[in-house]
Enzyme design. Structure first.
Site, PDB file in Angstrom:
ATOM      1  N   ALA A 185       5.785 -39.399  20.949  1.00  0.00           N
ATOM      2  CA  ALA A 185       4.389 -39.730  20.657  1.00  0.00           C
ATOM      3  C   ALA A 185       3.463 -38.564  21.006  1.00  0.00           C
ATOM      4  CB  ALA A 185       3.983 -40.979  21.432  1.00  0.00           C
ATOM      5  N   TYR A 186       3.703 -37.953  22.160  1.00  0.00           N
ATOM      6  CA  TYR A 186       2.870 -36.831  22.585  1.00  0.00           C
ATOM      7  C   TYR A 186       3.039 -35.647  21.636  1.00  0.00           C
ATOM      8  CZ  TYR A 186       0.981 -33.166  25.661  1.00  0.00           C
ATOM      9  OH  TYR A 186       0.262 -32.124  26.184  1.00  0.00           O
ATOM     10  N   SER A 187       4.298 -35.325  21.303  1.00  0.00           N
ATOM     11  CA  SER A 187       4.553 -34.211  20.392  1.00  0.00           C
ATOM     12  C   SER A 187       3.933 -34.454  19.027  1.00  0.00           C
ATOM     13  CB  SER A 187       6.061 -33.994  20.234  1.00  0.00           C
ATOM     14  OG  SER A 187       6.640 -33.563  21.442  1.00  0.00           O
ATOM     15  N   SER A 214       1.246 -36.132  18.393  1.00  0.00           N
ATOM     16  CA  SER A 214      -0.204 -35.922  18.487  1.00  0.00           C
ATOM     17  C   SER A 214      -0.539 -34.432  18.500  1.00  0.00           C
ATOM     18  CB  SER A 214      -0.776 -36.618  19.730  1.00  0.00           C
ATOM     19  OG  SER A 214      -0.444 -35.943  20.928  1.00  0.00           O
TER      20      SER A 214
END
Length: 247
Positions: free
Chosen positions: A154-156, A158
Site C-alpha cells: 500500500a505504501y509503495s 502511494s
C-alpha cells in the site's frame, strides 16, 4: 547569515520532524527564507523556526493539512505575504502504513492515500501555479518502490503515484524554467521509519546498502539542497534514489 542574503523562499511540508525538519535547517543555512508546514505539532514546528532564527535566518511555521486545498493555498499565501514569493517547494509530508495485502485495513489505506497521493497533487498543483522562474519542486518517494519488500504494498503504491505525478509535471512545466524531481530515500533513521521495528529488523535493513548503514535525515537533506540550488537545476524529471547503494 543576514536577512538580506535570504533572497530565495522555500516552502517545506512535513517540516516539523525527520527529513522535513532537517531540510528546513539545511535550506535556511543555504540562504532561503523558509515556511515550515506542519500537520499540527506546533511545538516542534516552532522549535524549527527558532533554530533557524538563532542561526540568523528567517522562518515561519504554518499549520496545513496537505490534502486540503484551502490549507495549502494559505500556506503558499504566507510565503508570498511574509517573504515575497516561492522559489522552492519541498513536499516532505507523508504517512506510512505497513501490512500484507491480504490483511489490509482499507480505512488505513484511505488515510494514507489521502496524505500521500491527494496531498502530493494538492501541493504540486499549488507549486505549479506559484513557483517563480529558476524554481524547484521536490517530492518524496521511497526506494521500496523498486525493492518490492513484502508488507509495503500500500505504501509503495502511494509513492509510485508520486513518482508518476512528478515525471508528468516536469514535462507540463516546459518553458517555465522550473524543475520537478523526486527524492526516493532508502532506510533512513527517522521516527517514521523506526516506529514498530525491533533491533534485529533495523540492523538487517541497515546492512542492505553497500555503505552498510542507515541513511540520516542530513544525508537526504543534502540531496534536496542540491536539487533546490542553481547547481542542481540541470537535473529535471528524475527520481533520485538516495539509498547508499541498495540494489
Amino acid at each position: 547569515m543576514s536577512t538580506q542574503e535570504a533572497t530565495r523562499v522555500a516552502v517545506v511540508t512535513g517540516g516539523s520532524r525527520g527529513i522535513g525538519r532537517e531540510t528546513v535547517s539545511r535550506l535556511a543555512a543555504d540562504g532561503h527564507a523558509v515556511v515550515v508546514g506542519h500537520a499540527g505539532n506546533r511545538e516542534l514546528a516552532e522549535a524549527a523556526v527558532k533554530e533557524v532564527a538563532a542561526a540568523g535566518g528567517r522562518a515561519v511555521a504554518v499549520r496545513a493539512d496537505v490534502a486540503d486545498e484551502e490549507d495549502v493555498a494559505a500556506l503558499f499565501a504566507t510565503a508570498e505575504s511574509r517573504f515575497g514569493g516561492v522559489d522552492v517547494v519541498v513536499h516532505a509530508a507523508g504517512r506510512m502504513y505497513l501490512s500484507p495485502v491480504a490483511e489490509l485495513d482499507l480505512a488505513e489505506l484511505d488515510a494514507m492515500h489521502r496524505t500521500n497521493i491527494r496531498g502530493s497533487f494538492v501541493v504540486a498543483r499549488e507549486a505549479a501555479r506559484t513557483l517563480r522562474p529558476g524554481g524547484a519542486l521536490i517530492t518524496f518517494s521511497t526506494s521500496v518502490v523498486g525493492l518490492a519488500f513484502p508488507g509495503y504494498g500500500a505504501y509503495s503504491a502511494s509513492k509510485g503515484a508520486v513518482e508518476a505525478l512528478t515525471m508528468v509535471l516536469a514535462r507540463e512545466l516546459r518553458g517555465r524554467d522550473v524543475t520537478v524531481n523526486t527524492v526516493a530515500p532508502g532506510p533512513t533513521a527517522t521516527d517514521l521509519f523506526l516506529e514498530g521495528k525491533d533491533e534485529e529488523t533495523v540492523a538487517r535493513l541497515a546492512a542492505q546498502p553497500s555503505l552498510e548503514r542507515l541513511g540520516t535525515p542530513a544525508d537526504i537533506a543534502a540531496v534536496v539542497s542540491f536539487l533546490a540550488s542553481p547547481a542542481g537545476h540541470w537535473v529535471n524529471g528524475q527520481v533520485v534514489r538516495a539509498n547508499g547503494g541498495i540494489v
